[in-house]
Design a protein around this motif. Structure first.
Motif, short mmCIF file in Angstrom:
data_model
loop_
_atom_site.label_atom_id
_atom_site.label_comp_id
_atom_site.label_asym_id
_atom_site.label_seq_id
_atom_site.Cartn_x
_atom_site.Cartn_y
_atom_site.Cartn_z
N SER A 182 0.84 -1.20 0.00
CA SER A 182 0.00 0.00 0.00
C SER A 182 0.87 1.25 0.00
O SER A 182 0.57 2.22 -0.68
N ALA A 183 1.95 1.19 0.77
CA ALA A 183 2.85 2.35 0.81
C ALA A 183 3.44 2.59 -0.58
O ALA A 183 3.47 3.73 -1.06
N ILE A 184 3.89 1.51 -1.23
CA ILE A 184 4.50 1.69 -2.57
C ILE A 184 3.44 2.14 -3.57
O ILE A 184 3.68 3.02 -4.40
N ALA A 185 2.25 1.53 -3.48
CA ALA A 185 1.21 1.83 -4.47
C ALA A 185 0.70 3.26 -4.33
O ALA A 185 0.25 3.84 -5.31
N THR A 186 0.78 3.82 -3.12
CA THR A 186 0.29 5.19 -2.96
C THR A 186 1.41 6.21 -3.13
O THR A 186 1.20 7.39 -2.90
N ASN A 187 2.59 5.76 -3.49
CA ASN A 187 3.70 6.70 -3.72
C ASN A 187 3.77 7.00 -5.22
O ASN A 187 4.68 6.55 -5.91
N GLY A 188 2.78 7.72 -5.72
CA GLY A 188 2.76 8.02 -7.15
C GLY A 188 1.79 7.10 -7.86
O GLY A 188 1.19 6.22 -7.27
N ASP A 244 -9.80 6.28 -7.77
CA ASP A 244 -8.74 6.89 -6.94
C ASP A 244 -7.89 5.75 -6.39
O ASP A 244 -8.12 5.26 -5.29
N ALA A 245 -6.93 5.33 -7.21
CA ALA A 245 -6.13 4.14 -6.86
C ALA A 245 -5.42 4.32 -5.52
O ALA A 245 -5.30 3.39 -4.74
N GLN A 246 -4.98 5.56 -5.25
CA GLN A 246 -4.16 5.76 -4.05
C GLN A 246 -4.98 5.62 -2.77
O GLN A 246 -4.42 5.42 -1.71
N LYS A 247 -6.31 5.73 -2.89
CA LYS A 247 -7.13 5.51 -1.71
C LYS A 247 -7.66 4.08 -1.70
O LYS A 247 -7.72 3.42 -0.66
N ARG A 256 7.14 9.57 -0.67
CA ARG A 256 6.13 10.31 0.09
C ARG A 256 4.77 9.62 -0.06
O ARG A 256 3.87 10.17 -0.68
N PRO A 257 4.63 8.40 0.47
CA PRO A 257 3.36 7.69 0.25
C PRO A 257 2.19 8.38 0.94
O PRO A 257 2.36 8.97 2.00
N ARG A 258 1.02 8.28 0.30
CA ARG A 258 -0.20 8.81 0.93
C ARG A 258 -0.59 7.94 2.11
O ARG A 258 -1.18 8.41 3.06
N PHE A 259 -0.31 6.64 1.99
CA PHE A 259 -0.67 5.68 3.04
C PHE A 259 0.36 5.83 4.16
O PHE A 259 1.54 5.55 3.96
N LYS A 260 -0.08 6.28 5.32
CA LYS A 260 0.88 6.64 6.37
C LYS A 260 1.16 5.53 7.37
O LYS A 260 2.07 5.65 8.18
N TYR A 261 0.36 4.46 7.34
CA TYR A 261 0.47 3.48 8.43
C TYR A 261 1.47 2.38 8.10
O TYR A 261 1.15 1.20 8.11
N TYR A 262 2.67 2.76 7.71
CA TYR A 262 3.69 1.77 7.42
C TYR A 262 4.92 2.12 8.25
O TYR A 262 5.05 3.24 8.74
N HIS A 263 5.80 1.15 8.41
CA HIS A 263 7.04 1.40 9.15
C HIS A 263 8.07 0.42 8.62
O HIS A 263 7.74 -0.70 8.25
N TRP A 264 9.32 0.85 8.61
CA TRP A 264 10.34 -0.06 8.05
C TRP A 264 10.44 -1.34 8.85
O TRP A 264 10.73 -2.41 8.31
N ALA A 265 10.18 -1.27 10.17
CA ALA A 265 10.29 -2.48 10.99
C ALA A 265 9.23 -3.50 10.58
O ALA A 265 9.50 -4.71 10.52
#
Length: 1054
Positions: free
Chosen positions: A142-148, A416-419, A578-587
């Motif tokens: 989701s993070a990658i898909a919402t980054n552009g 709206d793919a990013q949502k 700068r992904p729109r999806f904010k609920y990600y973390h590298w861990a």
């Protein structure tokens, strides 16, 4: 991801701008606004913010799909087609396709068996592992898909644009193979339902005896699977629109089937369905081989042996019959297959019962006399068809958690793919996970353990085990699951070729290029053919339980890289991340990555190694082919971070002698057409490096940087091309300077970065400096020697470099001769060793010559040198050359004297220093200039070092006459006489001194020249200390002049 926007025009041109095109010149007039006059020039090439924004708003991702890689369609086609804007919401566009892809054949055909074999607790663990792995992957995705904007191609597109073409290609192909094998698995599932539960009489091959049942079944699967695959491929070929039309029907089948399972489970609380199971002792019997579950049955008024009795006993007569021992000693009982939700059967099903192949299904709680029955009666019992273990079950279950990419694959159709992508995918995974968890509990709580472990429903009269639980009828699930698996197979067969087509059109894997073509409407025909062939391999395996782990591997590889992509981008803090999806973390991404890796090795370590090998080979292949794609990927950012870290670590201090290796700065000369004049310099550099260490190739263009930028780029490209031809791995730097020697001085001072600086300069010999009218020829050379000395760098001057061997030549014999006259830190020893690492020089032997004087013990010298070389671990012949103090020849004396007289005369004529230098140098009989500055190391009679002042001032600039300051002095008559006397005598004493030293130097050079020519005339290469190079009469000997940088470069210690 940068997106190209075609605002006003269509055409067949590639885009340069990452955002939008500059408009036609006719439209440019609006740029010259009165209040923006300051930016007139910029507005020529850069759009005004207001016009930029207005065009950005009008952008829609209509031209989705592989349009990024194809040229934009021609203007006529665009006029003809009016594309409908994407209008799918989250529910239709992402949620339902994901549900349909995730729910599949495993839920209906294998989940009951997994629960029975592993027990409720471990099955719960299996589902938890697989679902949490896909959930973590979905968060990263989701993070990658919402980054552009993500065009179609889903996972492949996302990974290739965030991890680069190499990873993208490897993962894309893994994903493709996974999807293709998924098609095979779904077809095998559909055929299993068809042959086992729908139309058992359609089987072509029949078991000759009870033991050969499985092989006959596999052959039936192969035949029907191949037919089914061919039919599906034809449907896909004819038109995808039919597949899409039926998609909703197939989805409805899945949902109805699942609902019927829940309905059946709830109904079983009050009214459990009647599915009696016949048990002999504690062993389960195959139900359809007899009619009543009794040893005897009453027919009319008499008791006769039942069909079951006749299966186990030889004689019809009950009294005299010879029966199977186990049958004789155990009772036949009947138990309920589905006791129902309220029965408390879950206590028995909590823990697993893993079985070996051929082990009979037993219910431990029933009484049994444990005796061995005969092998003939083995076929009457229900037995395990494969050996089971926890790891095997993980591999078989995982495919039922895959399918999470379905939403991102169709991002082109979303409003709206990013949502939609994050919300839809995560909801779908949550829903399916809940269904799986509840199914595990329901199956364990409703169904008898032996029925759960019975994979094909033999104990319940060949009914599908899930079907026995469902309400209103068994057929709901049988037909529903059949259609849903067929639908899923069709979906996979349509998806896989498109993925392959997207990879082929990116042109990163050359041999796949043919699969980029298709029918006129863009259908990937060739890709479909290849997909069909690979899926056929899966069908020939013919066992669902064997195909599932293969497919798991490829999907896990793909998910692993999705997580890696997200983690790398997050940790590197790439500006574009700068992904729109904010609920990600590298861990979370790292956790997902490690879970994928763990699941790969848990489910099947050998498949895992094979899958990684395939991915690794694809990666290296794309890297080797040199994917000339710059997609602004994260791995490039990773390289930058790693390079920065390494450079900062290197900064600590100068390298230890053990780590010293020549880091070269090669000074190249370019001709008028900006071509490399002596390409053999690069050949020599590549032979010396054998691919290791730093090589910087520098060149200087004379002129003004403001005017010469284009020239600089062209010459850099020319040098890079030549470096590629000569296989020199390194960097290229071209400097523009008003004077060549200034440029060289800048290069020597400023090349390199931090600890990655050059420590050795390689420069060409100044050919034809005698004939040249221009003094710059040798002045530049001398200046460079001085600069390297001042910078404490080593210097190598290859003479006759054009005659050096190319990289394709091989010397089968010959010598590399080292004339070790002055110890310069061991450079002379190290260079031949490094050269011999290269295949050109490998067969050459090394000879070391050293010069002994009259009072040296030459025998002892030879012994010492041999010991020294032994400790250095270098193999070389040692020779000591004796040079006697013979009389200085008249020729030498004459030449030197002539030179001195000319010099005196010039001084009297007060010529400028530059011309005087040219005159002086023209006098030397050997191809070198001995007018070095004070640090030059020179060969003297006593095999020692002489440090002499500059013999002649050779200032680099044209000399400017300085007017001496006036000094007021009081003169007496005596003082005046004394001053006159000293002035008259000075030239004589000076002249004698100069003659003495210069005649000696000239003499040494001539003598040494004779010795070297005599001893080394047949050598492949001669290495010599820099000052006093000999003149070779033939002039075709390869000579390398070496000069140390003032530090030890070779050591005897380990």
């Amino acid at each position: 991801t940068a997106c190209n926007i075609l605002p006003y025009r269509h055409g067949n041109h590639k885009e340069d701008s990452p955002f939008l095109n500059t408009t036609d010149s006719s439209k440019r007039t609006d740029y010259y606004d009165k209040n923006l006059a300051l930016f007139e020039e910029e507005l020529d090439i850069r759009p005004k913010v207001s016009s930029f924004l207005s065009r950005l708003v009008n952008y829609t991702n209509i031209t989705q799909g592989a349009k990024e890689h194809e040229e934009a369609e021609s203007a006529e086609a665009s006029k003809r087609k009016i594309p409908k804007s994407p209008n799918m919401g989250t529910l239709m566009g992402v949620y339902l396709p994901c549900l349909q892809n995730i729910f599949g054949v495993i839920l209906f055909l294998r989940l009951t068996w997994i629960v029975g074999t592993a027990g409720v607790v471990q099955s719960f663990l299996i589902v938890l592992m697989c679902c949490s792995c896909t959930m973590l992957t979905a968060i990263s995705m989701s993070a990658i898909a919402t980054n552009g904007v993500v065009p179609a191609g889903g996972a492949y597109f996302m990974i290739s644009r965030s991890l680069g073409p190499e990873f993208g290609g490897a993962v894309g192909l893994c994903f493709y193979l996974g999807t293709t094998f998924a098609a095979a698995m779904y077809i095998l599932g559909a055929i299993e339902i068809f042959l086992k539960y729908l139309v058992p009489q359609a089987a072509i091959f029949h078991a000759v005896d009870i033991h050969a049942g499985s092989s006959a079944m596999l052959n039936n699967m192969r035949v029907y699977g191949t037919i089914c695959l061919s039919l599906m491929a034809v449907v896909v070929f004819v038109g995808v629109k039919y597949v899409n039309k039926f998609a909703s029907l197939f989805l409805a089948c899945v949902i109805i089937s699942i609902v019927s399972i829940y309905a059946g489970a709830i109904k079983s609380i009050f009214h459990p369905p009647d599915f009696p199971i016949c048990m002999l002792g504690n062993r389960t019997l195959v139900r359809d081989l007899f009619d009543v579950c009794q040893k005897m049955e009453v027919k009319g008024n008499e008791t006769v042996p039942s069909k079951l009795w006749r299966n186990f006993c030889i004689s019809e007569n009950a009294s005299s019959a010879h029966c199977d021992e186990y049958f004789a000693q155990n009772n036949v009982t009947e138990i309920q297959g589905i006791p129902g939700l309220a029965s408390g059967i879950i206590r028995e099903n909590m823990w697993g019962d893993y079985m070996e192949k051929g082990q009979i299904l037993e219910k431990p709680s029933l009484p049994s006399v444990d005796v061995h029955g005969s092998m003939e009666s083995f076929g009457f019992y229900v037995s395990a068809d494969i050996a089971t273990s926890f790891t095997l079950l993980v591999g078989i279950f995982f495919p039922s958690a895959t399918g999470i990419m379905a939403g991102s694959n169709r991002s082109g159709d979303l409003r709206d793919a990013q949502k939609s992508i994050p919300v839809g995918t995560i909801l779908a995974i949550t829903t399916t996970s809940l269904v799986y968890f509840s199914s595990v509990v329901l199956f364990g709580a409703c169904i008898e353990g032996v029925v759960l472990r019975d994979k094909f429903g033999d104990a319940v009269s060949n009914n599908l085990v899930v079907g026995t639980l469902s309400w209103p009828s068994t057929w709901v699930i049988v037909i529903g699951s059949f259609f849903s698996t067929v639908g899923a197979g069709l979906q996979s067969l349509t998806g896989a070729p498109r993925l392959l087509q997207a990879i082929a059109k990116d042109n990163i894997i050359p041999f796949l290029r043919v699969f980029g073509h298709g029918k006129a409407n863009g259908e990937p025909t060739w890709a479909l053919l290849l997909t069909g062939l690979i899926a056929e391999l899966g069908i020939l395996i013919a066992s669902l339980d064997m195909v599932a782990p293969i497919l798991s591997m490829f999907f896990l590889m793909c998910y692993l890289f999705v997580n890696l992509a997200c983690a790398v981008q997050t940790l590197l803090r790439t500006p574009n991340w700068r992904p729109r999806f904010k609920y990600y973390h590298w861990a979370l991404s790292f956790l997902g990555m490690s879970m994928c890796l763990a699941l790969m090795f848990i489910s099947s370590w050998y498949y895992a190694i094979v899958a990684m090998g395939i991915a690794g080979m694809i990666y290296k292949y794309i890297e080797y082919q040199g994917a000339e794609k710059e997609w602004g990927d994260g791995i490039r950012g990773l390289s930058l971070s790693a390079a920065r870290y390494a450079l900062l670590r290197l900064e600590a201090g100068p390298p230890h002698t053990k780590n010293w290796r020549p880091q070269l700065l090669v000074l190249l000369k370019l001709d008028e057409d900006l071509h490399v004049k002596y390409p053999r310099m690069l050949t020599f550099a590549s032979q010396l490096k054998a691919g290791k260490g730093l090589t910087i190739v520098g060149s200087v263009i004379q002129g003004n940087f403001l005017d010469s930028y284009g020239e600089t780029q062209a010459s850099e490209q020319a040098i890079k091309n030549m470096m590629e031809i000569e296989r020199v791995k390194g960097f290229c730097q071209v400097v523009v300077a008003s004077k060549v020697r200034e440029g060289i001085s800048h290069l020597i001072q400023s090349c390199g970065l931090g600890g990655m600086k050059h420590n050795t300069v390689v420069m060409g010999w100044p050919y034809g400096w005698r004939q040249s009218e221009d003094p710059r020829a040798w002045k530049t050379f001398i200046n460079t020697v001085r600069c390297t000395t001042a910078a404490h760098l080593a210097l190598m001057v290859p003479k006759n470099v054009s005659f050096y061997p190319s990289n394709h030549e091989r010397f089968t014999d010959g010598h590399i001769d080292v004339w070790w006259i002055v110890h310069d830190g061991g450079m002379l020893m190290l260079l031949p060793f490094l050269l011999k690492q290269h295949k050109v020089w490998r067969k050459c032997k090394m000879r070391i010559f050293t010069v002994a004087q009259m009072d040296d013990n030459s025998i002892q010298m030879k012994k010492d040198l041999a010991t020294f070389l032994y400790q250095l671990r270098l193999e070389a012949e040692v020779e000591v050359v004796e040079m006697h103090d013979s009389d200085i020849s008249a020729y030498t004396y004459e030449r030197t004297l002539m030179m001195e007289q000319r010099s005196q005369m010039l001084r009297q004529m007060r010529l400028s220093s530059a011309e005087r230098n040219r005159e002086v140098c023209a006098m030397y009989p050997f191809d070198s200039v001995s007018a070095y500055d004070g640090t030059a190391q020179l060969v003297k009679d006593r095999h020692s070092l002489v440090r002499m002042g500059s013999l002649y001032s050779d200032e680099e600039e044209e000399s400017i006459d300085v007017v001496p300051e006036k000094i007021q002095m009081t003169w007496t008559k005596e003082k005046l006489d004394a001053e006159r006397r000293t002035r008259n005598n000075a030239p004589e004493t000076f002249r004698e001194l100069i003659n003495q030293s210069n005649v000696r130097r000239m003499h040494t050079a001539v003598k040494l020249n004779e010795v070297i020519v005599n001893r080394s005339h047949d050598a492949r290469l001669v290495l010599l200390n820099m000052p006093g190079p000999p003149r070779n009469p033939e002039g075709d000997e390869n000579l390398l002049l070496v000069r140390g940088g003032g530090r030890e470069v070779i050591t005897i210690y380990s």
